[in-house]
Design an enzyme around this catalytic site. Structure first.
Site, mmCIF file in Angstrom:
data_model
loop_
_atom_site.group_PDB
_atom_site.id
_atom_site.type_symbol
_atom_site.label_atom_id
_atom_site.label_comp_id
_atom_site.label_asym_id
_atom_site.label_seq_id
_atom_site.Cartn_x
_atom_site.Cartn_y
_atom_site.Cartn_z
ATOM 1 C CD GLU A 146 -2.929 -1.218 2.357
ATOM 2 O OE1 GLU A 146 -3.996 -0.870 2.083
ATOM 3 O OE2 GLU A 146 -2.387 -1.506 3.626
ATOM 4 C CD GLU B 110 -4.267 -6.224 3.599
ATOM 5 O OE1 GLU B 110 -3.423 -5.708 3.907
ATOM 6 O OE2 GLU B 110 -4.516 -7.005 2.549
#
Length: 268
Positions: free
Chosen positions: A122, A142
């Site tokens: 990210e 995730e």
């Protein structure tokens, strides 16, 4: 008398899991992840990284920022335990912290090798350039934790590669190689692992040759018009172009072109 210490000073007193290297001769600052072997990013580190980007953005001696890591892996992601312990308010700021490279007015390069997972991916997506190698693996894992990316990963990725490929990566916690990332337009450059540092050095030198004012203007314009209708984007581009026409750098660039010499820009 008790000395009052500003919260920003306390925040950066002891960098957690990284260090900053400044090469004044190169007008370059490196943010170096240094928690081997996997360079896991702590919750405190996220706050500190934001503050460091803001400080480097304010430093006129810094022209280009590089984010890199010690060892074989850029980062395997965040500190899982930290998510459980953090308050909801703190967790709500995760995306703002990790977006610091995008808000920074200066060019930011992510040097990615090995694992580039979770927040490591990210943060890289928030940078302007991502250099990958044959060892690089990108992932947003995730879903394996019963969660979704929380620091802008799925949103930025969807802008780059579309909803179909983003679902394929996010919903399957799928790992993609540096080569595939380059073919999809996620990585901006693909090099042999042994050439990663030299490729970064080369890109830094290339960026330093341009007008810092034009670089800042281009980055802000592109960021601001990413979601704008074409007509609005063209209008804003025209205004930015018009402002640069009165700059010393533009005058120097034109004169250097006609005089067949290398331009020397000063950022004004």
């Amino acid at each position: 008398m008790t000395k009052i210490v500003h919260p920003a000073q306390r925040l950066l007193a002891e960098p957690d899991g990284f260090r900053v290297e400044f090469k004044e001769a190169d007008s370059r600052a490196d943010i170096v992840f240094d928690r081997p072997p996997f360079n896991i990013v702590s919750m405190l580190q996220r706050d500190q990284l934001r503050a460091v980007f803001e400080a480097l953005d304010d430093d006129p001696k810094v022209r280009v920022i590089v984010v890199r890591a010690v060892g074989e892996h850029f980062s395997s992601g965040g500190d899982i335990k930290g998510f459980i312990e953090a308050s909801p308010e703190h967790v709500s700021k995760l995306a703002w912290n990790i977006a610091a490279p995008a808000r920074c007015s200066k060019p930011v390069i992510a040097e990615n090798r090995g694992y580039c997972f979770g927040v490591g991916f990210e943060l890289s997506l928030a940078c302007d350039f991502r250099i990958a190698t044959e060892t690089t693996l990108y992932a947003l894992p995730e879903q394996k934790l019963g969660q979704i990316p929380g620091s802008g990963g799925s949103a930025r990725l969807q802008k780059m590669v579309g909803i179909g490929r983003t679902k394929d990566i996010v919903m399957r916690s799928r790992r993609i190689t540096g080569e595939q990332a380059y073919n999809w337009g996620i990585a901006t450059e693909l090099v042999a692992d042994a050439e990663l540092e030299s490729a970064t050095d080369s890109l830094v030198r290339e960026l330093l040759a341009f007008s810092p004012l034009a670089q800042r203007t281009a980055k802000k314009l592109l960021n601001d018009t990413e979601d704008a209708p074409l007509s609005i984007a063209i209008e804003l581009e025209g205004h930015s172009y018009s402002r640069l026409r009165s700059s010393n750098d533009f005058r120097e660039g034109v004169e250097a072109f006609h005089e067949k010499r290398k331009a020397v820009f000063n950022g004004s």
